[in-house]
Enzyme design. Structure first.
Site, PDB file in Angstrom:
ATOM      1  N   ASN A   1      -2.063   1.760   6.079  1.00 12.56           N
ATOM      2  CA  ASN A   1      -1.042   0.624   5.397  1.00 12.56           C
ATOM      3  C   ASN A   1      -0.740  -0.224   6.699  1.00 12.56           C
ATOM      4  O   ASN A   1      -0.237   0.428   7.562  1.00 12.56           O
ATOM      5  CB  ASN A   1       0.178   1.260   4.826  1.00 12.56           C
ATOM      6  CG  ASN A   1       1.072   0.228   4.409  1.00 12.56           C
ATOM      7  OD1 ASN A   1       0.753  -0.892   4.177  1.00 12.56           O
ATOM      8  ND2 ASN A   1       2.368   0.827   3.838  1.00 12.56           N
ATOM      9  N   GLY A   2      -0.828  -1.574   6.418  1.00 15.01           N
ATOM     10  CA  GLY A   2      -0.475  -2.270   7.775  1.00 15.01           C
ATOM     11  C   GLY A   2      -1.704  -3.345   7.942  1.00 15.01           C
ATOM     12  O   GLY A   2      -2.579  -3.489   7.111  1.00 15.01           O
TER      13      GLY A   2
ATOM     14  N   HIS B   1      19.764 -35.874  -6.734  1.00 17.18           N
ATOM     15  CA  HIS B   1      19.033 -36.319  -5.659  1.00 17.18           C
ATOM     16  C   HIS B   1      17.558 -36.084  -5.721  1.00 17.18           C
ATOM     17  O   HIS B   1      16.924 -36.221  -4.684  1.00 17.18           O
ATOM     18  CB  HIS B   1      19.732 -35.536  -4.390  1.00 17.18           C
ATOM     19  CG  HIS B   1      21.077 -35.680  -4.350  1.00 17.18           C
ATOM     20  ND1 HIS B   1      21.614 -37.366  -3.936  1.00 17.18           N
ATOM     21  CD2 HIS B   1      22.455 -35.117  -4.442  1.00 17.18           C
ATOM     22  CE1 HIS B   1      22.845 -37.099  -3.753  1.00 17.18           C
ATOM     23  NE2 HIS B   1      23.335 -36.147  -4.170  1.00 17.18           N
TER      24      HIS B   1
ATOM     25  N   LYS C   1       6.596  -3.940  -3.967  1.00 20.67           N
ATOM     26  CA  LYS C   1       7.972  -3.699  -4.105  1.00 20.67           C
ATOM     27  C   LYS C   1       8.636  -3.745  -2.472  1.00 20.67           C
ATOM     28  O   LYS C   1       9.590  -4.301  -2.329  1.00 20.67           O
ATOM     29  CB  LYS C   1       8.284  -2.441  -4.653  1.00 20.67           C
ATOM     30  CG  LYS C   1       9.759  -1.909  -4.485  1.00 20.67           C
ATOM     31  CD  LYS C   1      10.648  -2.770  -5.533  1.00 20.67           C
ATOM     32  CE  LYS C   1      11.958  -2.531  -5.360  1.00 20.67           C
ATOM     33  NZ  LYS C   1      12.858  -3.456  -6.141  1.00 20.67           N
TER      34      LYS C   1
ATOM     35  N   GLU D   1      18.842 -16.835  -7.359  1.00 21.82           N
ATOM     36  CA  GLU D   1      18.453 -15.345  -7.934  1.00 21.82           C
ATOM     37  C   GLU D   1      17.894 -15.463  -9.232  1.00 21.82           C
ATOM     38  O   GLU D   1      16.836 -14.705  -9.690  1.00 21.82           O
ATOM     39  CB  GLU D   1      19.570 -14.579  -7.761  1.00 21.82           C
ATOM     40  CG  GLU D   1      19.446 -13.218  -8.286  1.00 21.82           C
ATOM     41  CD  GLU D   1      18.298 -12.475  -7.780  1.00 21.82           C
ATOM     42  OE1 GLU D   1      17.611 -12.596  -6.753  1.00 21.82           O
ATOM     43  OE2 GLU D   1      17.740 -11.185  -8.383  1.00 21.82           O
TER      44      GLU D   1
ATOM     45  N   GLU E   1       9.120 -14.223 -10.995  1.00 27.15           N
ATOM     46  CA  GLU E   1       8.374 -13.041 -10.364  1.00 27.15           C
ATOM     47  C   GLU E   1       7.887 -12.178 -11.399  1.00 27.15           C
ATOM     48  O   GLU E   1       7.056 -11.459 -11.272  1.00 27.15           O
ATOM     49  CB  GLU E   1       9.069 -12.439  -9.378  1.00 27.15           C
ATOM     50  CG  GLU E   1      10.540 -11.447  -9.713  1.00 27.15           C
ATOM     51  CD  GLU E   1      10.876 -10.847  -8.686  1.00 27.15           C
ATOM     52  OE1 GLU E   1      10.188 -10.519  -7.763  1.00 27.15           O
ATOM     53  OE2 GLU E   1      12.255 -10.759  -8.669  1.00 27.15           O
TER      54      GLU E   1
ATOM     55  N   ARG F   1       4.996   0.298  -5.910  1.00 27.94           N
ATOM     56  CA  ARG F   1       5.109  -0.409  -4.578  1.00 27.94           C
ATOM     57  C   ARG F   1       4.239  -1.654  -4.644  1.00 27.94           C
ATOM     58  O   ARG F   1       4.128  -2.700  -3.946  1.00 27.94           O
ATOM     59  CB  ARG F   1       4.752   0.443  -3.511  1.00 27.94           C
ATOM     60  CG  ARG F   1       5.505   1.488  -3.186  1.00 27.94           C
ATOM     61  CD  ARG F   1       4.994   2.570  -2.152  1.00 27.94           C
ATOM     62  NE  ARG F   1       4.551   1.988  -1.018  1.00 27.94           N
ATOM     63  CZ  ARG F   1       5.341   1.922   0.097  1.00 27.94           C
ATOM     64  NH1 ARG F   1       6.529   2.588  -0.052  1.00 27.94           N
ATOM     65  NH2 ARG F   1       4.898   1.424   1.272  1.00 27.94           N
TER      66      ARG F   1
ATOM     67  N   TRP G   1      -2.851  -2.727  -1.794  1.00 25.80           N
ATOM     68  CA  TRP G   1      -2.390  -4.079  -1.982  1.00 25.80           C
ATOM     69  C   TRP G   1      -3.018  -4.972  -0.955  1.00 25.80           C
ATOM     70  O   TRP G   1      -2.864  -4.787   0.309  1.00 25.80           O
ATOM     71  CB  TRP G   1      -0.810  -4.110  -1.699  1.00 25.80           C
ATOM     72  CG  TRP G   1      -0.256  -5.646  -2.089  1.00 25.80           C
ATOM     73  CD1 TRP G   1       0.237  -5.850  -3.446  1.00 25.80           C
ATOM     74  CD2 TRP G   1       0.178  -6.561  -1.329  1.00 25.80           C
ATOM     75  NE1 TRP G   1       0.755  -7.193  -3.638  1.00 25.80           N
ATOM     76  CE2 TRP G   1       0.658  -7.325  -2.291  1.00 25.80           C
ATOM     77  CE3 TRP G   1       0.138  -6.959  -0.138  1.00 25.80           C
ATOM     78  CZ2 TRP G   1       1.290  -8.713  -1.803  1.00 25.80           C
ATOM     79  CZ3 TRP G   1       0.731  -7.881   0.465  1.00 25.80           C
ATOM     80  CH2 TRP G   1       1.391  -8.918  -0.469  1.00 25.80           C
TER      81      TRP G   1
ATOM     82  N   CYS H   1       0.514  -1.386  -0.039  1.00 23.56           N
ATOM     83  CA  CYS H   1      -0.093  -0.153   0.008  1.00 23.56           C
ATOM     84  C   CYS H   1       1.073   1.441   0.067  1.00 23.56           C
ATOM     85  O   CYS H   1       1.998   1.361   0.529  1.00 23.56           O
ATOM     86  CB  CYS H   1      -0.715   0.025   1.245  1.00 23.56           C
ATOM     87  SG  CYS H   1      -1.793  -1.511   1.358  1.00 23.56           S
TER      88      CYS H   1
ATOM     89  N   LYS I   1      14.210 -14.294 -10.357  1.00 21.59           N
ATOM     90  CA  LYS I   1      14.097 -13.146 -11.420  1.00 21.59           C
ATOM     91  C   LYS I   1      13.083 -13.530 -12.386  1.00 21.59           C
ATOM     92  O   LYS I   1      12.248 -12.943 -12.763  1.00 21.59           O
ATOM     93  CB  LYS I   1      15.176 -12.613 -11.855  1.00 21.59           C
ATOM     94  CG  LYS I   1      15.966 -11.321 -11.845  1.00 21.59           C
ATOM     95  CD  LYS I   1      15.596 -10.372 -10.837  1.00 21.59           C
ATOM     96  CE  LYS I   1      15.024 -10.667  -9.533  1.00 21.59           C
ATOM     97  NZ  LYS I   1      15.193 -10.441  -8.353  1.00 21.59           N
TER      98      LYS I   1
HETATM   99  C1  AGP Z   1      13.062  -9.528  -5.462  1.00 24.68           C
HETATM  100  O1  AGP Z   1      13.025  -9.383  -6.959  1.00 24.68           O
HETATM  101  C2  AGP Z   1      11.715  -9.432  -4.756  1.00 24.68           C
HETATM  102  N1  AGP Z   1      11.127  -8.169  -5.286  1.00 24.68           N
HETATM  103  C3  AGP Z   1      11.560  -9.589  -3.431  1.00 24.68           C
HETATM  104  O2  AGP Z   1      12.059 -11.052  -3.109  1.00 24.68           O
HETATM  105  C4  AGP Z   1      12.448  -8.830  -2.448  1.00 24.68           C
HETATM  106  O3  AGP Z   1      14.006  -8.773  -2.776  1.00 24.68           O
HETATM  107  C5  AGP Z   1      12.166  -8.923  -0.912  1.00 24.68           C
HETATM  108  O4  AGP Z   1      10.934  -8.805  -0.915  1.00 24.68           O
HETATM  109  C6  AGP Z   1      13.355  -8.327   0.067  1.00 24.68           C
HETATM  110  O5  AGP Z   1      12.601  -6.859  -0.191  1.00 24.68           O
HETATM  111  P1  AGP Z   1      13.991  -5.858   0.501  1.00 24.68           P
HETATM  112  O6  AGP Z   1      15.149  -6.176  -0.005  1.00 24.68           O
HETATM  113  O7  AGP Z   1      13.414  -4.391   0.215  1.00 24.68           O
HETATM  114  O8  AGP Z   1      13.760  -6.312   2.231  1.00 24.68           O
END
Ligand code: AGP
Length: 605
Positions: A98-99, A504, A600, A481, A488, A27, A74, A2, A485
């Site tokens: 927000n929360g 395994h 975000k 990673e 997501e 966000r 959100w 949010c 990428k």
């Molecule tokens: C990564 O591409 C994602 N957007 C997500 O995993 C992100 O890295 C994670 O939420 C941690 O966010 P931060 O680094 O702001 O703590």
């Protein structure tokens, strides 16, 4: 996650509200709303979907009111809909939040007079505030009384038709910033919504409430005791939050890594004297020397950067033990840490709820905490004992790229500094320092030389529904990673594995619905890495090998990355993975910067 905006000033508020919500779109959200008030009534507009839908409504419902608040939601409680969108109304007040209000069900059962129209916890908070907002009660006092009964996290902004001269804001766990203008006051969830309006801001702390008027701000705590305001300067410029000619923020942030990495390194790595000096650790050389264990925490990409950094710490510091944990897991475990432990807290946004909660648990146990953070002034950055800003600049795209690179490099710099404090000689760390110094230009060269090639490969693999990424040693975190990428933003079901683990179990997955990305370094593990490829090839794999080796590799595609780096080559190979995920998603026509379901900054647990 949010986003909240608000303003009270000397001109119509709506244009700032809409502009601010556009700035906060990155966000992640699924509905949006605004309200402006005057002493005769309010203009409340809400819409499911994008801010553009809301903006259209404002063109049909012109408001000249000079005070208002807005929100991008959100969804947590209640599906994305106009009815569940904020602001929520109760009596004369309007609230954005927000929360998560954890005791909203109990509170709702007590609020008999209010006719609920949504499923949200936020509307319960609005009704609770209204229940205290009698004619002779100040808005801030009604808010204070309501928050004293509230359990959970919040960043809120409240306005009232009864008193359209102020906005009351409060925070506990969800960031809020107050922008101080010449004759107006702004509210925002993060600094990006204030750029171009003001450079002076107050970062609200947990437990603080502010009465914002056009001529100033008054802070107090939940006990109604006044608090002195701490005005800080916002150091983000407009360009940093614009695409600057790129089609997407993600491509911009991938391509600007040479520059952002240079700012990460700037003033910290001295190649001539073979030294690293990180300011802000708040640790003496003696304390650095006495570190025996490092625990690294983070979520998502930050966790993977920490995992990669852990390999470098072990290589750099003889005898140092290192462990890496997902913040969302560690905070609930009955973990034990050896004495002389330092915790590295990795976070791009500095607001991730799980990481923040884990940080607080570590501090509770007396562990020295160091932040490796991108967002200046963020909550985690202000709660750690010391730390290092990675200076990668605002990262707008939900998929984290430049932050990963700068985080991994910063952890490596920390390792060099600890090694030196423990007596490491120049020759013991010189290779790392030389490679750190060369890394920006190596990354520049990968982007320039291989962007088009990666785009071509990506188009050929975009139709697949499944993918496996694998690598050994320092390439294992990079495989994780790369899979994150891809999954997501392209929604291809992608998983990362240690190459040695394939036999395994995971290799049972290999069939024509899958392609594989094999990460291989031209080093002592090269032959071992080939055996993993052979196992996959023997089962009909469709392998894309990403490698710095010129040796023969049996794969459907071999993407040779010409880099002379050795230790930090995994970071260079990861650039190709970032570009691959970008171009696959482009080929699939999905929203590269705001993928579905994601935020975000994940400020809820
Ligand atoms: C990564 O591409 C994602 N957007 C997500 O995993 C992100 O890295 C994670 O939420 C941690 O966010 P931060 O680094 O702001 O703590």
């Amino acid at each position: 996650m949010c986003g909240i905006v608000g303003c009270i000033g000397n001109k119509e508020a709506m244009s700032y509200l809409i502009s601010g919500l556009h700035r906060l779109e990155y966000r992640g959200y699924d509905s949006a709303g605004v309200v402006t008030v005057n002493d005769k009534g309010a203009t409340l507009l809400r819409a499911k979907g994008k801010v553009a839908e809301l903006e259209y409504l404002t063109s049909k419902n012109i408001s000249k009111d000079i005070v208002g608040i807005g929100h991008t939601r959100w969804a947590t409680h209640g599906e994305p809909s106009e009815l569940n969108a904020h602001p929520h109304k109760a009596g004369d007040i309007y609230l954005v939040h927000n929360g998560i209000i954890e005791n909203y069900k109990e509170l709702r059962s007590e609020l008999k007079k209010h006719k609920f129209s949504s499923q949200t916890d936020t509307e319960v908070l609005a009704a609770l505030i209204d229940s205290f907002y009698s004619d002779d009660t100040e808005l801030v006092d009604a808010v204070t009384q309501a928050l004293q009964l509230t359990v959970g996290t919040y960043g809120i902004a409240v306005v009232s038709v009864r008193n359209p001269e102020e906005i009351v804001v409060a925070r506990a766990g969800s960031p809020l910033i107050i922008g101080i203008g010449s004759d107006e006051t702004y509210i925002a969830s993060d600094a990006s919504a204030l750029i171009g309006y003001t450079t002076q801001a107050i970062y609200l702390n947990d437990g603080e409430i502010a009465i914002c008027r056009r001529d100033g701000v008054k802070l107090r705590n939940l006990a109604a005791q006044p608090i002195s305001a701490r005005v800080e300067t916002i150091e983000i410029d407009m360009q940093a939050i614009q695409k600057q000619g790129y089609d997407h923020f993600l491509l911009k942030e991938i391509c600007e890594q040479p520059q952002t990495l240079r700012s990460t390194l700037s003033g910290r790595v001295n190649v001539e004297d073979c030294l690293v000096k990180l300011g802000g650790l708040n640790l003496t050389t003696e304390e650095l020397k006495n570190i025996e264990h490092v625990t690294i925490i983070g979520c998502g990409t930050a966790y993977y950067a920490g995992l990669l950094g852990s390999y470098y710490l072990e290589q750099l510091v003889d005898g140092l033990t290192v462990d890496v944990a997902m913040a969302s897991e560690l905070r609930y475990r009955s973990f034990h840490l050896p004495k002389n432990t330092v915790a590295l807290v990795i976070s791009q946004s500095g607001e991730t709820a799980d990481t923040l909660a884990c940080l607080r648990e570590l501090k509770q146990r007396g562990v020295k905490t160091l932040g490796i953070i991108n967002a200046v002034g963020s909550t985690i950055a202000r709660e750690v004992d010391g730390g290092v800003y990675v200076h990668a600049g605002p990262e707008i795209s939900v998929a984290s790229t430049k932050a990963f690179t700068s985080q991994a490099v910063t952890i490596t710099m920390f390792g060099v500094q600890v090694a030196q404090a423990k007596g490491a000689r120049a020759k013991d760390v010189s290779k790392f320092i030389e490679e750190l110094d060369r890394l920006p230009s190596e990354i520049e060269s990968v982007i320039t030389k291989y962007k088009e090639r990666v785009a071509a490969i990506a188009k050929r693999y975009a139709h697949y529904e499944h993918a496996i990424f694998f690598g050994r040693d320092t390439l294992y975190p990079v495989a994780l990673e790369g899979a994150l990428k891809l999954k997501e933003i392209s929604y291809i079901q992608a998983e990362g594995f240690a190459a040695g683990e394939l036999k395994h179990g995971p290799i049972a997955l290999v069939d024509n619905a899958f392609f594989e990305v094999a990460l291989i370094l031209d080093n002592w593990l090269f032959d071992k890495s080939l055996s993993a490829l052979a196992e996959v090839n023997a089962r009909g794999g469709h392998i894309i090998a990403i490698t710095n080796s010129k040796k023969e590799i049996d794969a459907e595609e071999v993407l040779f990355i010409d880099t002379e780096l050795d230790l930090l080559a995994p970071i260079v190979l990861n650039i190709a993975q970032q570009l691959f995920a970008y171009y696959v998603t482009l080929a699939k026509g999905y929203d590269v910067d705001q993928p579905r379901n994601l935020a975000k900054s994940v400020t809820v647990e």
